[in-house]
Design a protein around this motif. Structure first.
Motif, PDB file in Angstrom:
ATOM      1  N   VAL A  95       0.814  -1.217   0.000  1.00  0.00           N
ATOM      2  CA  VAL A  95       0.000   0.000   0.000  1.00  0.00           C
ATOM      3  C   VAL A  95       0.847   1.267   0.000  1.00  0.00           C
ATOM      4  CG1 VAL A  95      -1.691   1.284   1.378  1.00  0.00           C
ATOM      5  CG2 VAL A  95      -1.839  -1.211   1.198  1.00  0.00           C
ATOM      6  N   GLN A  96       0.430   2.226  -0.822  1.00  0.00           N
ATOM      7  CA  GLN A  96       1.053   3.549  -0.708  1.00  0.00           C
ATOM      8  C   GLN A  96       0.015   4.473  -0.063  1.00  0.00           C
ATOM      9  OE1 GLN A  96       4.026   4.319  -3.537  1.00  0.00           O
ATOM     10  NE2 GLN A  96       3.794   6.553  -3.333  1.00  0.00           N
ATOM     11  N   CYS A  97      -0.751   5.273  -0.823  1.00  0.00           N
ATOM     12  CA  CYS A  97      -1.764   6.114  -0.160  1.00  0.00           C
ATOM     13  C   CYS A  97      -2.931   5.275   0.336  1.00  0.00           C
ATOM     14  CB  CYS A  97      -2.258   7.212  -1.085  1.00  0.00           C
ATOM     15  SG  CYS A  97      -3.553   6.691  -2.241  1.00  0.00           S
ATOM     16  N   GLY A  98      -3.146   4.125  -0.315  1.00  0.00           N
ATOM     17  CA  GLY A  98      -4.170   3.196   0.138  1.00  0.00           C
ATOM     18  C   GLY A  98      -5.528   3.334  -0.522  1.00  0.00           C
ATOM     19  N   TYR A  99      -5.750   4.424  -1.228  1.00  0.00           N
ATOM     20  CA  TYR A  99      -7.118   4.698  -1.691  1.00  0.00           C
ATOM     21  C   TYR A  99      -7.678   3.598  -2.590  1.00  0.00           C
ATOM     22  CZ  TYR A  99     -11.258   7.366  -2.478  1.00  0.00           C
ATOM     23  OH  TYR A  99     -12.564   7.761  -2.485  1.00  0.00           O
ATOM     24  N   CYS A 100      -6.866   3.093  -3.472  1.00  0.00           N
ATOM     25  CA  CYS A 100      -7.352   2.096  -4.444  1.00  0.00           C
ATOM     26  C   CYS A 100      -7.324   0.681  -3.904  1.00  0.00           C
ATOM     27  CB  CYS A 100      -6.489   2.134  -5.699  1.00  0.00           C
ATOM     28  SG  CYS A 100      -4.839   1.429  -5.412  1.00  0.00           S
ATOM     29  N   GLN A 101      -6.721   0.498  -2.709  1.00  0.00           N
ATOM     30  CA  GLN A 101      -6.298  -0.861  -2.333  1.00  0.00           C
ATOM     31  C   GLN A 101      -7.439  -1.807  -1.943  1.00  0.00           C
ATOM     32  OE1 GLN A 101      -3.172  -2.109  -2.682  1.00  0.00           O
ATOM     33  NE2 GLN A 101      -2.379  -0.187  -3.519  1.00  0.00           N
ATOM     34  N   SER A 102      -8.551  -1.273  -1.436  1.00  0.00           N
ATOM     35  CA  SER A 102      -9.680  -2.179  -1.163  1.00  0.00           C
ATOM     36  C   SER A 102     -10.115  -2.844  -2.455  1.00  0.00           C
ATOM     37  CB  SER A 102     -10.868  -1.407  -0.590  1.00  0.00           C
ATOM     38  OG  SER A 102     -10.508  -0.726   0.564  1.00  0.00           O
ATOM     39  N   VAL A 131      -7.233   0.841 -11.176  1.00  0.00           N
ATOM     40  CA  VAL A 131      -6.228   1.885 -11.398  1.00  0.00           C
ATOM     41  C   VAL A 131      -5.617   2.299 -10.059  1.00  0.00           C
ATOM     42  CG1 VAL A 131      -5.908   4.233 -12.264  1.00  0.00           C
ATOM     43  CG2 VAL A 131      -7.490   2.679 -13.420  1.00  0.00           C
ATOM     44  N   CYS A 132      -4.300   2.495 -10.060  1.00  0.00           N
ATOM     45  CA  CYS A 132      -3.608   2.972  -8.858  1.00  0.00           C
ATOM     46  C   CYS A 132      -2.809   4.213  -9.213  1.00  0.00           C
ATOM     47  CB  CYS A 132      -2.677   1.888  -8.309  1.00  0.00           C
ATOM     48  SG  CYS A 132      -1.724   2.439  -6.881  1.00  0.00           S
ATOM     49  N   ARG A 133      -3.205   5.334  -8.633  1.00  0.00           N
ATOM     50  CA  ARG A 133      -2.502   6.592  -8.929  1.00  0.00           C
ATOM     51  C   ARG A 133      -1.085   6.578  -8.378  1.00  0.00           C
ATOM     52  NH1 ARG A 133      -6.353  11.269  -6.865  1.00  0.00           N
ATOM     53  NH2 ARG A 133      -6.341   9.815  -5.140  1.00  0.00           N
ATOM     54  N   CYS A 134      -0.845   5.765  -7.360  1.00  0.00           N
ATOM     55  CA  CYS A 134       0.502   5.694  -6.780  1.00  0.00           C
ATOM     56  C   CYS A 134       1.362   4.665  -7.503  1.00  0.00           C
ATOM     57  CB  CYS A 134       0.421   5.332  -5.307  1.00  0.00           C
ATOM     58  SG  CYS A 134      -0.603   6.429  -4.340  1.00  0.00           S
ATOM     59  N   ALA A 135       0.797   3.975  -8.476  1.00  0.00           N
ATOM     60  CA  ALA A 135       1.546   3.014  -9.294  1.00  0.00           C
ATOM     61  C   ALA A 135       2.192   1.909  -8.459  1.00  0.00           C
ATOM     62  CB  ALA A 135       2.592   3.737 -10.142  1.00  0.00           C
ATOM     63  N   THR A 136       1.379   1.250  -7.657  1.00  0.00           N
ATOM     64  CA  THR A 136       1.881   0.125  -6.860  1.00  0.00           C
ATOM     65  C   THR A 136       1.778  -1.202  -7.625  1.00  0.00           C
ATOM     66  OG1 THR A 136      -0.302  -0.203  -5.846  1.00  0.00           O
ATOM     67  CG2 THR A 136       1.221   1.233  -4.671  1.00  0.00           C
ATOM     68  N   TYR A 137       1.662  -1.122  -8.922  1.00  0.00           N
ATOM     69  CA  TYR A 137       1.369  -2.318  -9.729  1.00  0.00           C
ATOM     70  C   TYR A 137       2.405  -3.444  -9.564  1.00  0.00           C
ATOM     71  CZ  TYR A 137      -1.788   1.002 -11.962  1.00  0.00           C
ATOM     72  OH  TYR A 137      -2.764   1.934 -12.184  1.00  0.00           O
TER      73      TYR A 137
HETATM   74  S1  FES Z   1      -2.087   3.194  -3.367  1.00  0.00           S
HETATM   75 FE1  FES Z   1      -2.554   5.264  -3.842  1.00  0.00          FE
HETATM   76  S2  FES Z   1      -3.968   5.084  -5.482  1.00  0.00           S
HETATM   77 FE2  FES Z   1      -3.236   3.099  -5.202  1.00  0.00          FE
END
Ligand code: FES
Ligand code: FES
Length: 152
Positions: A95-102, A131-137
């Motif tokens: 996880v980075q910012c976490g927003y997309c992670q759920s 989509v992940c804005r933090c690019a945790t792909y």
């Molecule tokens: S962890 Fe930030 S948008 Fe995916």
């Protein structure tokens, strides 16, 4: 009144049939782990399972969820695969910012429920709509492989 089965619990909600399932989860049932991103089935942040299949709850009318088994991020850790995915996510610090992670976790669990040995191409195919804005792909892909290994 619409009766919903969410994370194994029946709830009766007073909502217009065309209300997006996402708003019922977040606003009526206070299950705020499922996120709103685009509202147009484009980003995957709002992904939940409906009878085991990943669906975009922002674009699913609550009437379509009646009589189905809905699982959200709050309940996904109760299954063996859900637990394995959550542990892998923690171990690899995905996880980075976490927003997309759920949404990412819900899609990953649905993939592994159907395919215990996904290839990189399988993962890219199943996760392409998240989509992940933090690019945790890269870490997401590694964590899915790690979860698959732990389930073998
Ligand atoms: S962890 Fe930030 S948008 Fe995916
Ligand atoms: S909020 Fe549902 S897909 Fe983006």
């Amino acid at each position: 009144m619409i009766t919903l089965n969410i994370n194994g619990k029946e709830s009766r909600v007073d909502a217009e049939p065309d209300t997006p399932l996402l708003w019922v989860l977040r606003d009526t049932l206070q299950l705020t782990g499922t996120k709103f991103g685009c509202g147009m089935a484009l980003c995957g942040a709002c992904t939940v399972h409906m009878n085991g299949e990943p669906v975009r709850s922002c674009s699913t009318p609550v009437s379509a969820a009646a009589g189905k088994k809905i699982v959200s991020i709050e309940g996904v850790g109760r299954s063996r695969v859900g637990k394995a995915v959550q542990h892998a996510w923690q171990r690899l610090d995905v996880v980075q910012c976490g927003y997309c992670q759920s949404g990412q976790i819900m899609s990953a669990v649905a993939l592994l429920e159907n395919n215990r040995k996904p290839t990189d191409a399988d993962i890219d195919g199943a996760m392409g709509g998240n989509v992940c804005r933090c690019a945790t792909y890269v870490r997401i892909r590694a964590a899915i492989h790690e979860a698959a290994k732990s389930l073998a």
